[in-house]
Design a protein around this motif. Structure first.
Motif, short mmCIF file in Angstrom:
data_model
loop_
_atom_site.label_atom_id
_atom_site.label_comp_id
_atom_site.label_asym_id
_atom_site.label_seq_id
_atom_site.Cartn_x
_atom_site.Cartn_y
_atom_site.Cartn_z
N ASN A 237 0.84 -1.19 0.00
CA ASN A 237 0.00 0.00 0.00
C ASN A 237 0.88 1.25 0.00
O ASN A 237 1.74 1.41 0.86
CB ASN A 237 -0.91 0.01 1.23
CG ASN A 237 -1.84 -1.18 1.26
OD1 ASN A 237 -2.31 -1.64 0.22
ND2 ASN A 237 -2.12 -1.69 2.45
N LYS A 238 0.65 2.13 -0.95
CA LYS A 238 1.48 3.31 -1.11
C LYS A 238 1.13 4.40 -0.10
O LYS A 238 -0.01 4.47 0.37
CB LYS A 238 1.33 3.87 -2.53
CG LYS A 238 1.90 2.97 -3.62
CD LYS A 238 1.75 3.63 -4.99
CE LYS A 238 2.35 2.75 -6.08
NZ LYS A 238 2.22 3.39 -7.42
N PRO A 239 2.10 5.26 0.22
CA PRO A 239 1.77 6.45 1.01
C PRO A 239 0.70 7.28 0.31
O PRO A 239 0.64 7.31 -0.93
CB PRO A 239 3.10 7.21 1.07
CG PRO A 239 4.15 6.17 0.82
CD PRO A 239 3.52 5.19 -0.12
N MET A 240 -0.14 7.94 1.11
CA MET A 240 -1.17 8.80 0.54
C MET A 240 -0.74 10.25 0.70
O MET A 240 -0.50 10.71 1.82
CB MET A 240 -2.51 8.56 1.23
CG MET A 240 -3.14 7.23 0.87
SD MET A 240 -4.80 6.98 1.56
CE MET A 240 -4.37 6.34 3.18
N THR A 241 -0.62 10.96 -0.42
CA THR A 241 -0.20 12.36 -0.42
C THR A 241 -1.27 13.21 -1.09
O THR A 241 -1.77 12.85 -2.16
CB THR A 241 1.14 12.52 -1.16
OG1 THR A 241 2.14 11.74 -0.51
CG2 THR A 241 1.57 13.99 -1.16
#
Length: 256
Positions: A237-241
């Motif tokens: 799961n990717k970082p949320m920016t």
């Protein structure tokens, strides 16, 4: 006022796998479970990495239920004994009833001036009040920062100031990014849900439930579950920016 914010959580010693995925901005938030069990080398590794991220103006983190020594060092000893099938009294090493001295030192003098650790307290950054807590509802055996649902955990949530803009907790609120894959149950905290409906922060950041990664709009703002590790503890799961407008109380744009 606008801020570019990145949310990460539940990296469980795999923080280096996020290198290249953090685009920089005004605020980086980690909502706990930085380690597997809060051993000294694990915590040192995370703080060295978090300190070294140089493309965010400010960085904030909390602990989670896996970060045992942030609560009490003796919990780590007892958890290791439980995993190894040993009597906890077999260990001849002394343990602190609270945080060990090495951790107090790391959190005291080794954090860079723009890095903040929150534990049931708040900071203000550019007039934005941020309150953080590692507390989760009790579950399993011997995890850190567990409080029983109902009266006990509500005593913690009552400490959230009424004028808080951002709330960071390790656990989710009930009904928002909190559904488990085992039985499809919503396991977030009901008392936290009710408290945030009173406080009405603009943003809530959490983790803990790996399979419920994502975000949802609420009656008062947005609730995020930023778990980077999935249920198999793989960083899928990717970082949320995103850019957020605090005057309009809305997300301007998702950037990653």
């Amino acid at each position: 006022m606008k801020m570019k914010i990145t949310h990460i959580s539940d990296t469980h010693n795999k923080h280096n796998q996020l290198n290249g995925l953090l685009p920089g901005g005004d605020l980086l938030i980690h909502s706990g479970d930085i380690s597997s069990l809060g051993r000294k080398h694990e915590v040192q590794g995370f703080i060295e990495w978090f300190n070294g991220i140089d493309n965010y103006t400010n960085k904030v983190f909390i602990a989670g239920n896996h970060d045992m020594t942030f609560d009490r060092e003796i919990l780590l000893r007892d958890k290791l004994a439980h995993f190894e099938g040993r009597d906890k009294n077999d260990y001849d090493t002394s343990c602190s009833e609270g945080k060990p001295a090495w951790l107090e030192e790391l959190l005291g003098i080794h954090l860079r001036p723009n890095v903040f650790y929150l534990e049931n307290n708040f900071i203000e950054i550019d007039q934005i009040k941020i309150w953080g807590s590692p507390i989760t509802p009790s579950f399993g055996y011997g995890w850190a920062f567990n409080k029983d649902r109902g009266y006990d955990i509500n005593q913690i949530w009552n400490w959230i100031p009424n004028d808080t803009d951002i709330v960071i907790t390790h656990g989710t609120i009930y009904g928002y990014c909190d559904r488990t894959s085992r039985g499809g149950l919503n396991v977030g905290c009901e008392q936290l849900y009710h408290r945030l409906n009173e406080v009405r922060p603009q943003l809530h950041f959490s983790g803990h439930i790996h399979e419920a990664y994502g975000y949802r709009h609420t009656d008062w703002g947005y609730a995020f579950n930023g778990c980077n590790c999935d249920l198999s503890y793989l960083v899928n799961n990717k970082p949320m920016t995103f850019e957020y407008d605090f005057l309009k109380r809305d997300i301007v744009e998702f950037l990653m």
